[in-house]
Design a protein around this motif. Structure first.
Motif, PDB file in Angstrom:
ATOM      1  N   CYS A 150       0.834  -1.216   0.000  1.00 26.92           N
ATOM      2  CA  CYS A 150       0.000   0.000   0.000  1.00 26.92           C
ATOM      3  C   CYS A 150       0.861   1.256   0.000  1.00 26.92           C
ATOM      4  O   CYS A 150       0.582   2.213  -0.745  1.00 26.92           O
ATOM      5  CB  CYS A 150      -0.920   0.003   1.221  1.00 26.92           C
ATOM      6  SG  CYS A 150      -2.195  -1.266   1.193  1.00 26.92           S
ATOM      7  N   ALA A 151       1.897   1.268   0.829  1.00 17.54           N
ATOM      8  CA  ALA A 151       2.783   2.429   0.897  1.00 17.54           C
ATOM      9  C   ALA A 151       3.501   2.639  -0.427  1.00 17.54           C
ATOM     10  O   ALA A 151       3.694   3.781  -0.876  1.00 17.54           O
ATOM     11  CB  ALA A 151       3.791   2.253   2.031  1.00 17.54           C
ATOM     12  N   GLY A 152       3.900   1.548  -1.084  1.00 15.17           N
ATOM     13  CA  GLY A 152       4.597   1.661  -2.363  1.00 15.17           C
ATOM     14  C   GLY A 152       3.718   2.260  -3.446  1.00 15.17           C
ATOM     15  O   GLY A 152       4.133   3.190  -4.159  1.00 15.17           O
ATOM     16  N   ILE A 153       2.499   1.756  -3.577  1.00 10.56           N
ATOM     17  CA  ILE A 153       1.576   2.275  -4.598  1.00 10.56           C
ATOM     18  C   ILE A 153       1.222   3.734  -4.315  1.00 10.56           C
ATOM     19  O   ILE A 153       1.165   4.565  -5.229  1.00 10.56           O
ATOM     20  CB  ILE A 153       0.321   1.400  -4.665  1.00 10.56           C
ATOM     21  CG1 ILE A 153       0.686  -0.014  -5.144  1.00 10.56           C
ATOM     22  CG2 ILE A 153      -0.725   2.017  -5.589  1.00 10.56           C
ATOM     23  CD1 ILE A 153      -0.451  -1.003  -5.111  1.00 10.56           C
ATOM     24  N   ALA A 154       0.993   4.064  -3.032  1.00  9.10           N
ATOM     25  CA  ALA A 154       0.685   5.446  -2.668  1.00  9.10           C
ATOM     26  C   ALA A 154       1.851   6.375  -2.980  1.00  9.10           C
ATOM     27  O   ALA A 154       1.660   7.504  -3.458  1.00  9.10           O
ATOM     28  CB  ALA A 154       0.333   5.525  -1.181  1.00  9.10           C
ATOM     29  N   THR A 155       3.059   5.901  -2.735  1.00  9.94           N
ATOM     30  CA  THR A 155       4.252   6.714  -3.005  1.00  9.94           C
ATOM     31  C   THR A 155       4.357   7.044  -4.482  1.00  9.94           C
ATOM     32  O   THR A 155       4.627   8.186  -4.866  1.00  9.94           O
ATOM     33  CB  THR A 155       5.520   5.975  -2.538  1.00  9.94           C
ATOM     34  OG1 THR A 155       5.428   5.718  -1.134  1.00  9.94           O
ATOM     35  CG2 THR A 155       6.765   6.800  -2.816  1.00  9.94           C
ATOM     36  N   VAL A 156       4.140   6.057  -5.328  1.00  9.06           N
ATOM     37  CA  VAL A 156       4.204   6.280  -6.780  1.00  9.06           C
ATOM     38  C   VAL A 156       3.152   7.292  -7.202  1.00  9.06           C
ATOM     39  O   VAL A 156       3.413   8.183  -8.010  1.00  9.06           O
ATOM     40  CB  VAL A 156       4.011   4.951  -7.543  1.00  9.06           C
ATOM     41  CG1 VAL A 156       3.970   5.210  -9.044  1.00  9.06           C
ATOM     42  CG2 VAL A 156       5.139   3.982  -7.213  1.00  9.06           C
ATOM     43  N   ARG A 157       1.952   7.167  -6.632  1.00  8.58           N
ATOM     44  CA  ARG A 157       0.874   8.096  -6.991  1.00  8.58           C
ATOM     45  C   ARG A 157       1.213   9.531  -6.568  1.00  8.58           C
ATOM     46  O   ARG A 157       0.966  10.479  -7.312  1.00  8.58           O
ATOM     47  CB  ARG A 157      -0.433   7.633  -6.327  1.00  8.58           C
ATOM     48  CG  ARG A 157      -1.636   8.522  -6.660  1.00  8.58           C
ATOM     49  CD  ARG A 157      -1.933   8.479  -8.149  1.00  8.58           C
ATOM     50  NE  ARG A 157      -3.017   9.389  -8.521  1.00  8.58           N
ATOM     51  CZ  ARG A 157      -2.863  10.675  -8.792  1.00  8.58           C
ATOM     52  NH1 ARG A 157      -1.647  11.213  -8.739  1.00  8.58           N
ATOM     53  NH2 ARG A 157      -3.885  11.408  -9.136  1.00  8.58           N
ATOM     54  N   ILE A 158       1.776   9.684  -5.411  1.00  4.20           N
ATOM     55  CA  ILE A 158       2.139  11.021  -4.925  1.00  4.20           C
ATOM     56  C   ILE A 158       3.232  11.628  -5.790  1.00  4.20           C
ATOM     57  O   ILE A 158       3.232  12.829  -6.078  1.00  4.20           O
ATOM     58  CB  ILE A 158       2.618  10.950  -3.457  1.00  4.20           C
ATOM     59  CG1 ILE A 158       1.485  10.496  -2.549  1.00  4.20           C
ATOM     60  CG2 ILE A 158       3.133  12.311  -2.993  1.00  4.20           C
ATOM     61  CD1 ILE A 158       1.939  10.158  -1.151  1.00  4.20           C
ATOM     62  N   MET A 159       4.163  10.792  -6.255  1.00  3.77           N
ATOM     63  CA  MET A 159       5.318  11.279  -7.018  1.00  3.77           C
ATOM     64  C   MET A 159       4.949  11.689  -8.440  1.00  3.77           C
ATOM     65  O   MET A 159       5.769  12.278  -9.153  1.00  3.77           O
ATOM     66  CB  MET A 159       6.398  10.203  -7.073  1.00  3.77           C
ATOM     67  CG  MET A 159       7.025   9.862  -5.729  1.00  3.77           C
ATOM     68  SD  MET A 159       8.056  11.179  -5.087  1.00  3.77           S
ATOM     69  CE  MET A 159       9.412  11.136  -6.254  1.00  3.77           C
ATOM     70  N   ARG A 160       3.737  11.383  -8.876  1.00  3.97           N
ATOM     71  CA  ARG A 160       3.351  11.671 -10.270  1.00  3.97           C
ATOM     72  C   ARG A 160       3.382  13.155 -10.589  1.00  3.97           C
ATOM     73  O   ARG A 160       3.669  13.548 -11.717  1.00  3.97           O
ATOM     74  CB  ARG A 160       1.948  11.129 -10.549  1.00  3.97           C
ATOM     75  CG  ARG A 160       1.873   9.626 -10.700  1.00  3.97           C
ATOM     76  CD  ARG A 160       0.466   9.178 -11.007  1.00  3.97           C
ATOM     77  NE  ARG A 160      -0.015   9.720 -12.275  1.00  3.97           N
ATOM     78  CZ  ARG A 160      -1.230   9.508 -12.753  1.00  3.97           C
ATOM     79  NH1 ARG A 160      -2.088   8.782 -12.062  1.00  3.97           N
ATOM     80  NH2 ARG A 160      -1.585  10.022 -13.907  1.00  3.97           N
ATOM     81  N   SER A 161       3.081  13.998  -9.631  1.00  7.21           N
ATOM     82  CA  SER A 161       2.906  15.424  -9.907  1.00  7.21           C
ATOM     83  C   SER A 161       4.136  16.274  -9.611  1.00  7.21           C
ATOM     84  O   SER A 161       4.088  17.488  -9.794  1.00  7.21           O
ATOM     85  CB  SER A 161       1.721  15.959  -9.095  1.00  7.21           C
ATOM     86  OG  SER A 161       1.941  15.747  -7.704  1.00  7.21           O
ATOM     87  N   ILE A 162       5.214  15.672  -9.174  1.00 10.30           N
ATOM     88  CA  ILE A 162       6.380  16.486  -8.811  1.00 10.30           C
ATOM     89  C   ILE A 162       7.110  16.959 -10.068  1.00 10.30           C
ATOM     90  O   ILE A 162       7.161  16.269 -11.077  1.00 10.30           O
ATOM     91  CB  ILE A 162       7.351  15.723  -7.886  1.00 10.30           C
ATOM     92  CG1 ILE A 162       7.959  14.505  -8.594  1.00 10.30           C
ATOM     93  CG2 ILE A 162       6.670  15.296  -6.604  1.00 10.30           C
ATOM     94  CD1 ILE A 162       9.102  13.893  -7.838  1.00 10.30           C
ATOM     95  N   GLN A 163       7.687  18.143  -9.983  1.00 13.96           N
ATOM     96  CA  GLN A 163       8.459  18.714 -11.089  1.00 13.96           C
ATOM     97  C   GLN A 163       9.834  19.188 -10.635  1.00 13.96           C
ATOM     98  O   GLN A 163      10.785  19.161 -11.400  1.00 13.96           O
ATOM     99  CB  GLN A 163       7.695  19.901 -11.693  1.00 13.96           C
ATOM    100  CG  GLN A 163       6.401  19.522 -12.394  1.00 13.96           C
ATOM    101  CD  GLN A 163       6.629  18.751 -13.677  1.00 13.96           C
ATOM    102  OE1 GLN A 163       7.659  18.913 -14.343  1.00 13.96           O
ATOM    103  NE2 GLN A 163       5.685  17.896 -14.043  1.00 13.96           N
ATOM    104  N   HIS A 164       9.927  19.615  -9.372  1.00 14.16           N
ATOM    105  CA  HIS A 164      11.169  20.197  -8.865  1.00 14.16           C
ATOM    106  C   HIS A 164      11.605  19.474  -7.598  1.00 14.16           C
ATOM    107  O   HIS A 164      10.798  18.843  -6.907  1.00 14.16           O
ATOM    108  CB  HIS A 164      10.977  21.691  -8.590  1.00 14.16           C
ATOM    109  CG  HIS A 164      10.450  22.451  -9.777  1.00 14.16           C
ATOM    110  ND1 HIS A 164      11.225  22.757 -10.868  1.00 14.16           N
ATOM    111  CD2 HIS A 164       9.197  22.934 -10.039  1.00 14.16           C
ATOM    112  CE1 HIS A 164      10.494  23.422 -11.757  1.00 14.16           C
ATOM    113  NE2 HIS A 164       9.261  23.532 -11.291  1.00 14.16           N
ATOM    114  N   ARG A 165      12.876  19.614  -7.284  1.00 20.51           N
ATOM    115  CA  ARG A 165      13.438  18.897  -6.138  1.00 20.51           C
ATOM    116  C   ARG A 165      12.768  19.301  -4.827  1.00 20.51           C
ATOM    117  O   ARG A 165      12.569  18.471  -3.940  1.00 20.51           O
ATOM    118  CB  ARG A 165      14.950  19.133  -6.062  1.00 20.51           C
ATOM    119  CG  ARG A 165      15.694  18.560  -7.254  1.00 20.51           C
ATOM    120  CD  ARG A 165      17.196  18.758  -7.137  1.00 20.51           C
ATOM    121  NE  ARG A 165      17.858  18.481  -8.406  1.00 20.51           N
ATOM    122  CZ  ARG A 165      18.220  17.278  -8.812  1.00 20.51           C
ATOM    123  NH1 ARG A 165      18.008  16.237  -8.044  1.00 20.51           N
ATOM    124  NH2 ARG A 165      18.813  17.105  -9.981  1.00 20.51           N
TER     125      ARG A 165
END
Length: 557
Positions: A234-249
């Motif tokens: 669950c944590a892994g899938i949620a992490t990927v979903r959260i990371m979808r919108s990042i653009q900058h460090r």
């Protein structure tokens, strides 16, 4: 009869050649899998050797006075020591099925379970089967038909290291009483940290696939309960979903905060579902929240050196490369302004097309910026940089072809010198494929020279990715449409369709992975962008041709 023997011989030779070719092309990957399997086996051996097991049953399943459900005999002699004042002899019956376990028998069971001589080889063999299952799942999930690309050696090595790291930490942590319960173990498992690294370095598909593999590995490493495995998944899938919108460090800070709250919520829900609300609940929930927060912060620190070491097209690396103020792009603007502007428009076309079909838009934009950097050494030989004089008028078509197609080789050399990601270098190398340089080919034929298409073609290979193919098409369309008179929408549609069909007929798109639906979407996006770029402008009152000698006076009312 002889025919059948010949067929059998040919079949055996074909199979032999197939396996020989397979192992020669996948040798490194196979070696990595073998090394990973061995390291997993070492960790598993430690786990089993330090566990109190007898045959395949935990010592905690037995107690004094319990009626034994099986007969256990000693398979080896164990001498007495400082802790135990008795010896156990080979063949001695320790407990007997149907009889109550005595205190002496229980002590002997504990002695056998703690003795290093007693390794549960059946449990070790079971672990080998689990590891084979994990590797089989990895081979399936990272095969090209499933993940959509050929996994590179560096990615396979990194994934193997990350899996062993998480697996080993889970095994070792479970030996400590603090983390021995299924709801405390997730506090120490760095699964989110690993998933963040994989998402940024290798993409979301790779991270999602790895989450399932990691969940299976943790399930074996912590066999007491499925909770740690479910939490990791669950944590892994949620992490990927959260990371979808990042653009900058700096977006990683907000990712860390959100991830901390989500992991705390996941564990609290599991606590409720499994009716395990107790005195350790607050500590466990706060622990996983801290785990999630530190995962993002630590990943931010590790990403920069890993991006440099692995040279991957991460979102952060591509964002840095897309900065038009970098020295190379500023130099291009000065020495080859036509190429610079051409590259910007190609980037705009390619990015829009990628967004239309769901390809990697930022990779296409960066690839477009750098696809013609090889022209910077001899910019005057390329039409977009010429102002009146054409250098090719003074040389024969054969020499012109050598100059024109050399920009691809020089671009690749520059890209390697700059350590650009392989995916960007592939775009530079493939943006012309092996297509014919038609202008000089027909010019040579017109002069009566003996020519072959191979001598007048680019030396690259056709695009092997959707992004490279889109840039090839955008490059062709942008250059050709500059010469199109009256570029109305219908004329643009017809002209672009003709250009794309020509590339398809020349087999330049065969290995790109583009579908007919993709090509239709790409063409439509090109038309939309170019129609806006070439739209007709309104002629203002009193606007005159700047070449006219007289400039009329503008009278204001």
């Amino acid at each position: 009869m002889k025919t059948m023997e010949i067929i059998k011989i040919n079949t055996k030779q074909t199979n032999k050649d197939y396996f020989k070719g397979y192992f020669s092309s996948h040798g490194i990957q196979i070696v990595i899998f073998v090394i990973t399997f061995v390291l997993m086996s070492v960790v598993s051996f430690f786990n089993i050797a330090t566990s109190k097991t007898i045959v395949t049953f935990d010592i905690n399943e037995y107690e004094v006075g319990q009626v034994a459900d099986r007969t256990i005999t000693a398979s080896k002699t164990i001498p007495e020591d400082d802790e135990y004042s008795f010896s156990i002899y080979k063949g001695e019956t320790i407990i007997k099925k149907g009889f109550a376990i005595s205190e002496a028998g229980m002590q002997k069971l504990e002695r056998m379970a703690s003795a290093p001589l007693y390794i549960d080889w059946r449990a070790f063999a079971n672990s080998m089967l689990v590891f084979l299952l994990v590797i089989s799942l990895a081979v399936f999930l990272y095969s090209k038909p499933v993940c959509g690309y050929n996994i590179q050696v560096k990615e396979q090595i990194f994934l193997s290291i990350m899996f062993i790291l998480v697996f080993a930490i889970t095994v070792f942590a479970s030996k400590f009483s603090t983390f021995s319960t299924p709801f405390m173990l997730p506090v120490i498992i760095p699964s989110s940290f690993v998933i963040i690294l994989i998402t940024v370095l290798f993409g979301q598909k790779s991270a999602i696939n790895f989450s399932f593999i990691l969940g299976l590995g943790v399930l074996y490493a912590a066999p007491v309960s499925v909770v740690p495995s479910l939490f990791v998944l669950c944590a892994g899938i949620a992490t990927v979903r959260i990371m979808r919108s990042i653009q900058h460090r700096m977006d990683m800070v907000s990712v860390s905060i959100v991830l901390g709250f989500l992991e705390a919520a996941f564990l609290f829900v599991f606590k409720i579902v499994y009716n395990n609300i107790d005195s350790t609940t607050l500590f466990a929930v706060l622990g996983v929240a801290l785990n999630g927060f530190l995962s993002g912060i630590l990943a931010l620190g590790f990403l920069t050196p890993l991006e440099s070491l692995l040279n991957t097209p991460s979102i952060f690396r591509l964002t840095d490369l897309s900065d038009l103020n970098n020295p190379l792009m500023r130099k291009m603007l000065l020495v080859a302004p036509g190429t610079y502007n051409h590259s910007l428009l190609v980037a705009q076309l390619a990015e829009a097309a990628c967004e239309t079909i769901g390809a990697n838009a930022i990779l296409a934009r960066v690839g477009a910026y750098y696809h013609d950097i090889g022209k910077m050494e001899q910019p005057e030989y390329f039409a977009e940089n010429q102002q009146g004089e054409n250098k090719h008028d003074d040389i024969n078509p054969k020499m012109s072809v050598l100059v024109v197609r050399s920009h691809v080789k020089k671009g690749v050399e520059k890209a390697h010198a700059m350590r650009l990601p392989k995916e960007v270098i592939d775009i530079i190398e493939q943006h012309h494929g092996n297509s014919l340089i038609q202008f000089f080919y027909y010019a040579a034929k017109k002069q009566g020279l003996e020519v072959t298409k191979e001598d007048y073609s680019y030396m690259g290979k056709p695009p092997t990715s959707r992004e490279a193919a889109i840039i090839m098409l955008a490059d062709t369309v942008e250059a050709a449409c500059r010469s199109l008179e009256n570029p109305s929408v219908p004329r643009l549609e017809k002209f672009i369709n003709k250009l794309v069909e020509k590339k398809n007929e020349d087999h330049q798109l065969d290995k790109s992975g583009l579908t007919f639906a993709d090509i239709d979407g790409i063409q439509q996006s090109f038309v939309t962008i170019l129609a806006g770029y070439y739209h007709s402008r309104v002629k203002y009152p009193n606007q005159t041709d700047p070449d006219e000698d007289e400039v009329p006076t503008v009278h204001e009312k």
